[in-house]
Every structure is written in structure tokens, then in C-alpha cells.
Design a protein around this motif. Structure first.
Motif, PDB file in Angstrom:
ATOM      1  N   PHE A 156       0.691  -1.497   0.128  1.00 53.68           N
ATOM      2  CA  PHE A 156       0.114   0.133  -0.087  1.00 53.68           C
ATOM      3  C   PHE A 156       0.810   1.311   0.075  1.00 53.68           C
ATOM      4  CE2 PHE A 156      -2.122   3.321   2.480  1.00 53.68           C
ATOM      5  CZ  PHE A 156      -3.458   3.745   1.557  1.00 53.68           C
ATOM      6  N   TYR A 173       1.485   2.386  -3.522  1.00 57.63           N
ATOM      7  CA  TYR A 173       0.404   2.244  -4.298  1.00 57.63           C
ATOM      8  C   TYR A 173       0.284   2.973  -5.666  1.00 57.63           C
ATOM      9  CZ  TYR A 173      -4.629   1.727  -4.956  1.00 57.63           C
ATOM     10  OH  TYR A 173      -6.168   1.191  -5.172  1.00 57.63           O
ATOM     11  N   ASN A 231      -3.242  -3.727 -10.061  1.00 52.85           N
ATOM     12  CA  ASN A 231      -3.402  -3.288  -8.613  1.00 52.85           C
ATOM     13  C   ASN A 231      -4.773  -3.918  -8.097  1.00 52.85           C
ATOM     14  OD1 ASN A 231      -3.949  -1.941  -6.009  1.00 52.85           O
ATOM     15  ND2 ASN A 231      -2.741  -0.091  -6.782  1.00 52.85           N
ATOM     16  N   GLU A 286      -6.459  -3.673  -5.353  1.00 48.83           N
ATOM     17  CA  GLU A 286      -7.424  -2.878  -4.745  1.00 48.83           C
ATOM     18  C   GLU A 286      -8.278  -1.702  -5.543  1.00 48.83           C
ATOM     19  OE1 GLU A 286      -7.222   0.231  -0.831  1.00 48.83           O
ATOM     20  OE2 GLU A 286      -5.637  -1.435  -1.001  1.00 48.83           O
ATOM     21  N   THR A 287      -7.420  -1.328  -6.758  1.00 52.23           N
ATOM     22  CA  THR A 287      -7.989  -0.426  -7.664  1.00 52.23           C
ATOM     23  C   THR A 287      -9.051  -1.241  -8.346  1.00 52.23           C
ATOM     24  OG1 THR A 287      -6.221   0.589  -7.962  1.00 52.23           O
ATOM     25  CG2 THR A 287      -7.782   0.981  -9.602  1.00 52.23           C
ATOM     26  N   ARG A 340     -11.593   2.496  -5.177  1.00 50.87           N
ATOM     27  CA  ARG A 340     -10.752   1.439  -4.637  1.00 50.87           C
ATOM     28  C   ARG A 340     -11.392   0.739  -3.361  1.00 50.87           C
ATOM     29  NH1 ARG A 340      -7.161   3.238  -0.509  1.00 50.87           N
ATOM     30  NH2 ARG A 340      -6.866   5.286  -0.508  1.00 50.87           N
TER      31      ARG A 340
END
Length: 570
Positions: free
Chosen positions: A260, A263, A271, A273-274, A452
Motif C-alpha cells: 500500500f 500504491y 493493482n 485494490e483498484t 478502490r
């Protein structure tokens, strides 16, 4: 041969796609009917392309009007109005935001009008992408030009709802602005249609079912009222849509702490998380073009960027709340992972050595706060600092973290830190922000993040709190907080502290993603900017202030075929 005008400014939109261009930027109706798959790909790519120009002013008007940043001084650039709240209708950046947004709306709408639903699941999925883009744009437009939802949405004005090119363009008379409520209803209808139709996930740089659900969790959160007077029906819908993303999909996961902290360097496609980002590529920038990207105002990296806008002292204090983040190369220690996106520019002398200073913030005349970096002298266990001819003895507050206080000559006590001297721009230390730079390690390359997973957890935490479900809210809140601050989880969440703790975490987590100013005002809170910088440090901006919303661009009013009502001027 009969032509159909597919999209406004189609030449611009299609120029980013590797297809043969039709004369005058239009596509033949026969071509659309005979090969809709080929046509919709070209047109849809052009619609995504509009988001690139739109995303730049989108970021600036959302982030600069908040309290995460300070600028070194006034500027002649149109974006300075976002910081100063000196609203005018003649703002070139607002015009780009409006024009590019409505071009995307027009292009998406015309595709929806021309490609019948039900021809194939593949085409339906791409139509769903169009609905997503249209809903996304309407939401961002209404939150910029329409008042917060809790403030009389039935009567306050949103934005015009113009879904496609009318059949009669000669005698065109478009509708005036719809109400905030009606605009939100359009947003929700579009995003729900996107959720229904999209059946292929092409990755985070394209619309997806989960991207629609994530955005719906935020839209309903914006409609959920304030902590003091919540709309629990909308709060529950925010919970429902956040849960669809968090529990209903295995595609997304929170990055571990170490990742993170990097990021900004990851490509959005890789990614986890995106959920949705607007893709930029290095080939779109050449030479000094990186100066003009979003990150170019926040830092100078490799000789690229203006580096004139820095993390505010307020934001830095939040980062340091649970322990000092020490950016000095010899003592580098990040307590809050979000501090990894801040990089002070430490100066060295001719021999390459750093200069130790005691940095604190003092109250000058007229209640104006300013930084001081006073050179220190060590004599055994006694440490002093010198400002001009005045010498002060440092009193330990937390010597292990090198946090001290001094009794200043004006009778006040100031607390600060021993640090290396940070390069000044005018009179302000340069706390560079790199969260919007270094994608693929390429200077200021950045693909703006729209949604995200970290935000979705915070959406649900706030919605749970407005439902008085504080145990669940605390769990979601601490999921995000303990990712960044290993031992920083909150012990309890109650009606008395939920609003402050959740809003603080949103500020820390979503800084430099164009969310802050809207988060402040939608919950009925004032914007408070009592920290060093040229902004007005003493006048808070109330959520009821007329300047909370932007003026409709005068250029749009002048060219609009119909009545387009301006926002109030006081």
C-alpha cells in the motif's frame, strides 16, 4: 448516403482509437447496423478518452478546495479560485470539466440510443459500460454544481439531464437544470443499469459491475444525510452496495501495508485494490508535459513538475497523531503508512551534510500561522534553538521521538520536532506529495483512481454508523486504520465520536483523490484551514456557504440552446 451524427466532437474522441476515420467524424448508419461490434468498440474507446481531459479539473476542484494541501502563494492559474473560494463563472478549468463531462455523456448516450439492448450479451455488457460512464459523470457534475444532498434536494438545482443528441438539432431547445434529487435519480438509474448489463470484467481501467456497485455505495452515502440527522434508508443502501463489492467479489483485495505504501507506483491493471481508474499512459506526455499533470503541482521529480503545492500542516499533524513519522534518511520511520506518500525536500550544504533545526508553527500578527525552522545547538543534554537573536531552550515532550516545546517570546508555548532543514519555497517547507506521481516509476504519470476497495470499506463504516450499528462500523473502520497504523485501531465507536473518527480516517486514507472537500460539506461540517499558507486562515467555510458549489461556466450558459440557470452569487 445517410449519416448519423454519433457523438459530439467525434473527431477528437475517435482520434485516440486505431480505426479508419469516417469523413467529418461521423459513422455510417449502415456500418453500425452491419457490424455493431466493431462500431461500438471504436465509439466506446472514444467515450473513455473524454475522461482523460475531464479527470484533471475533476481532481483539482475536489482536492484544492479542501484542507489537505497548501500552496506557496497566490497564482494566476484558474485553479487558484478552487483554493481561495473566490468563485467566478469565467474559469477555464471549470469549462473543461463541464465540456469534457458532457461530451462523455453525449457519446455514451448516443451509443445507448443506437445499439439496441438484447442483441447479444457482449453488446449488452458494452452498453453497460456506457451507462456507467454517464452515471459517473452526472454524479461528479452534480456534486460540483449542486448543493449537498441533505440541503433541500427537491428544490436545489443539479445539472441538465441531456441524454444524447436530440433528433432536431436545428430547433434545439435543451432543458434547464434538473433538481439535485432528479439528477441523483438519473445517476442511480444509470449505475443500476450498468450493474445489470455488464457481464464481463475487463479490468480496473474499464467499467465493471463492481465499479458500478462501488460508486453506488458512495452515491447513497452522499444521500444519507448528516451524522446528526441521517437518512437511514439511503445509509442501508450504501451498506448493501458496499457489501456487494466487499463480500460478493473475489477480484479485489486490500493491499498489505508494505505494498500500500507504494500504491502510486503500481499500474492500475495490476493493482488488486483498484476498482476503477482512468488510464493514462506515458506516451501521452512528452518533455515538459509532466509539469501540467496532476502530480506536477505537488512535487518536482527528476526535474519535472512545478512543486508548488504541499501537504498541509493539518494533514501532517493527522499523520503524526499516533506517533511521529520521521522522513529523515538516517532515521526513516513511517508510523502511518499514508505518510509514505509525503516526501520533504531536505537540503544539504556544500559538503552534503544536513542542517538540524527545530521546526514549529508560530502565531504571527493577525492570527496568521507560519513555519519556523530554527537552527539548533547541542550542549550536553541541553538543546537550544535560535531565531534571529532570540535563543530558546527546548523542553522535552517526547525525547525519544525528538518532540520538544519552547516558551516563545509572545508568551505562548509551541511544540515542534527536531528535523533536518527542509528547502523553502517562498517561506514554506516543501512537503512534496507523491501519491499522484510515479506510476510505473515514470515521473508524474498517474491514472486517477475513481474507486478502490479501501474507500468502499470506509463508505460502509460511515453508513453503519448512521444506522447506529457501531460494532460493524468499528470493524470496517479498523480494517483500514490498522492496515496503515499497525497498533492504531480504535477501541470503541459511539454516537459521540463516530463522526469525527470516521471523517478523520476518510481524510487520511482518501487524501489527494479529490474527495475531501465534498466529504466535509456533505456531512454539514465547516471547512477549517488554520495552518500556514496564503489561504484565509481565520474564516471557515460553512456547508451552507454559497461558495460550496461552483458556478456554471459562463461559456456553457452563453452557448446553451435554452435556459441554463446560474448558481446564486451570495
Amino acid at each position: 448516403m445517410k449519416k448519423i451524427l454519433v457523438i459530439l466532437f467525434a473527431v477528437i474522441a475517435i482520434s485516440s482509437c486505431k480505426i479508419d476515420r469516417e469523413p467529418f467524424g461521423s459513422l455510417q448508419s449502415e456500418k453500425i447496423n452491419n457490424n455493431p461490434e466493431e462500431s461500438i468498440d471504436a465509439l466506446l474507446n472514444g467515450t473513455y478518452a473524454q475522461l482523460k481531459a475531464w479527470s484533471d479539473p475533476m481532481h483539482r476542484l475536489g482536492e484544492y478546495a479542501g484542507d489537505n494541501i497548501m500552496i506557496r502563494g497566490s497564482s494566476t492559474d484558474a485553479f487558484y479560485e478552487f483554493i481561495s473560494f473566490a468563485r467566478t463563472p469565467n474559469n477555464s478549468r471549470l469549462s473543461t470539466f463541464w465540456d469534457s463531462g458532457y461530451k462523455a455523456v453525449a457519446q455514451a448516450s448516443n451509443i445507448i440510443s443506437m445499439i439496441p439492448q438484447g442483441k447479444s450479451t457482449t453488446l449488452d455488457s458494452k452498453l453497460g459500460e456506457c451507462y456507467f460512464i454517464r452515471g459517473l459523470i452526472y454524479f461528479y457534475l452534480v456534486r460540483a454544481y449542486g448543493r449537498p444532498y441533505y440541503q433541500n434536494p427537491e428544490t436545489n438545482l443539479g445539472v441538465p439531464i441531456v441524454n444524447g443528441t436530440p433528433a432536431d438539432v436545428i430547433n434545439l431547445n435543451l432543458p434547464d437544470r434538473a433538481s439535485v434529487k432528479t439528477t441523483y435519480e438519473q445517476v442511480i438509474a444509470d449505475l443500476k443499469k450498468a450493474e445489470e448489463l455488464i457481464n464481463v470484467n475487463k479490468g480496473s481501467i474499464f467499467a465493471s459491475k463492481e465499479a458500478a456497485q462501488a460508486l453506488l455505495s458512495r452515491v447513497y452515502l452522499y444521500m444519507s444525510g448528516t451524522y446528526e440527522n441521517p437518512n437511514q434508508a439511503f445509509a442501508q443502501l450504501s451498506v448493501d452496495y458496499a457489501t456487494k463489492v466487499i463480500s460478493g467479489s473475489t477480484r479485489y483485495s486490500l493491499l498489505p501495508r508494505a505494498d500500500f505504501m507504494k500504491y502510486n507506483t503500481f499500474l492500475p491493471e495490476t493493482n488488486k485494490e483498484t476498482i476503477f481508474a482512468i488510464k493514462r499512459v506515458a506516451s501521452e506526455f512528452s518533455g515538459s508535459d509532466h509539469y501540467y499533470g496532476i502530480g506536477g503541482m505537488y512535487a518536482n521529480i527528476g526535474g519535472q513538475g512545478w512543486g508548488e503545492m504541499y501537504a498541509s500542516a493539518k494533514y501532517i499533524d493527522l499523520l503524526n497523531e499516533t506517533g511521529r513519522n520521521d522522513w529523515r534518511p538516517a532515521k526513516y520511520k513511517i508510523v502511518d503508512a499514508r505518510a509514505a506518500f509525503i516526501e520533504p525536500t531536505y537540503a544539504t550544504n556544500a559538503s552534503g551534510a544536513f542542517t538540524e533545526v527545530f521546526r514549529f508553527i508560530k502565531d504571527d500578527a493577525a492570527n496568521t500561522l507560519n513555519y519556523v525552522q530554527a537552527n539548533i545547538t547541542r550542549n550536553g543534554n541541553t538543546i537550544t534553538c535560535t531565531e534571529g537573536t532570540d535563543v530558546y531552550t527546548l523542553i522535552p515532550v517526547d525525547a525519544a521521538q525528538e518532540i520538544y516545546s519552547i516558551n516563545y517570546k509572545n508568551g505562548k508555548t509551541y511544540t515542534g520536532v527536531i528535523d533536518n532543514f527542509i528547502t523553502l519555497n517562498r517561506v514554506y517547507p516543501q512537503f512534496y506529495i507523491v501519491k499522484d506521481s510515479r506510476e510505473g516509476e515514470n515521473s508524474h504519470l498517474h491514472s486517477p483512481v475513481i474507486s478502490r476497495l479501501g474507500e468502499v470499506y470506509l463508505n460502509r463504516a460511515e453508513a453503519y454508523a448512521k444506522l447506529q450499528r457501531y460494532t460493524e462500523a468499528l470493524s470496517d473502520l479498523n480494517t483500514i486504520r490498522t492496515r496503515s497504523i499497525v497498533t492504531g485501531g480504535y477501541s470503541s465507536l459511539t454516537a459521540a465520536n463516530a463522526g469525527n473518527l470516521i471523517d478523520k480516517e476518510r481524510q487520511l486514507e482518501l487524501a489527494y483523490q479529490a474527495e475531501r472537500s465534498f466529504d466535509v460539506f456533505r456531512n454539514g461540517k465547516p471547512l477549517v484551514r488554520r495552518y500556514p499558507g496564503p489561504q484565509n486562515q481565520t474564516a471557515d467555510i460553512s456547508a451552507n456557504d454559497f461558495r460550496v458549489v461552483y458556478y456554471i461556466p459562463q461559456s456553457a450558459i452563453n452557448s446553451y440552446p435554452g435556459k441554463l440557470t446560474q448558481n446564486p452569487t451570495q
